[in-house]
Design an enzyme around this catalytic site. Structure first.
Site, PDB file in Angstrom:
ATOM      1  N   ASP A  19      84.343 -77.530  27.478  1.00  0.00           N
ATOM      2  CA  ASP A  19      83.987 -78.661  28.322  1.00  0.00           C
ATOM      3  C   ASP A  19      82.723 -79.294  27.697  1.00  0.00           C
ATOM      4  OD1 ASP A  19      83.654 -80.320  30.638  1.00  0.00           O
ATOM      5  OD2 ASP A  19      82.220 -78.839  31.413  1.00  0.00           O
ATOM      6  N   ASP A  21      80.051 -81.823  29.508  1.00  0.00           N
ATOM      7  CA  ASP A  21      78.885 -81.879  30.391  1.00  0.00           C
ATOM      8  C   ASP A  21      78.698 -80.557  31.137  1.00  0.00           C
ATOM      9  OD1 ASP A  21      78.279 -84.691  29.846  1.00  0.00           O
ATOM     10  OD2 ASP A  21      80.117 -85.116  30.952  1.00  0.00           O
TER      11      ASP A  21
HETATM   12 MG   LIG Z   1      81.279 -79.666  33.061  1.00  0.00          MG
END
Ligand SMILES: [Mg+2]
Length: 190
Positions: A19, A21
């Protein structure tokens, strides 16, 4: 014949799915410019170890900020180019960055739609699996949200590390196989 079958002598590749962020960079909320982009401690150590162990690095990121009109696709792509160069400079090239700009409720115009790519749906991971002939059961996902873990499970990723930073308030995801509190802890599962 299984379309993921590789040619003799060409082993399927493994991937470390990341992922963005909250895993690569601190999640400041709709990060769209390099001036807001702060790398999380240990991300390069983890990624170098993964590359050394033969994993491809593949980023899968929901970017509803595009759909919401907070920033443009072009802003995202420019930030991605910059981010990828930082990984190159640190000795761990990213194979591809997949993103989903849609949001079923808050998207504007064409961006208001359901998408198989928006996590917790597994579309981005499944596209990567087909494109790079990835052995998903032998692959690893690191994410900071329950939706990352769900997407990974639905895509067949065997090892799912839920990263909860020290002091973070997410609770352990039922879709995860492991919870880690520092990114290099995931090296043990490569
Ligand atoms: Mg995230």
């Amino acid at each position: 014949m299984n379309e993921l079958t590789t040619l003799p002598g060409q082993p399927a590749s493994r991937a470390l799915f990341l992922d963005r962020d909250g895993v690569i960079n601190h999640d400041a909320g709709y990060t769209s410019h390099k001036d807001q982009f702060t790398f999380i401690d240990g991300i390069f150590d983890l990624c170098r170890a993964a590359v050394a162990a033969g994993y491809k690095l593949i980023v899968v990121t929901n970017q509803a900020g595009i759909g919401r009109g907070y920033y443009t696709e072009q802003d995202f792509l420019e930030l991605t180019d910059w981010m990828r160069q930082q990984f190159v400079d640190m000795g761990c090239d990213i194979t591809e960055v997949f993103h989903c700009p849609f949001h079923p409720l808050h998207g504007q115009g064409i961006y208001k739609q359901e998408s198989e790519n928006r996590k917790p749906n597994p579309g981005m991971l499944l596209t990567a699996a087909r494109k790079y002939a990835i052995d998903m059961a032998a692959s690893v996902m690191v994410g900071d949200k329950d939706s990352d873990m769900e997407a990974a499970q639905r895509a067949g990723v065997g090892t799912r590390c839920h990263y909860i930073a020290y002091g973070g308030n997410e609770s352990h995801s039922a879709f995860a196989t492991h919870t880690i509190h520092a990114l290099p802890d995931a090296v043990a599962f490569l």
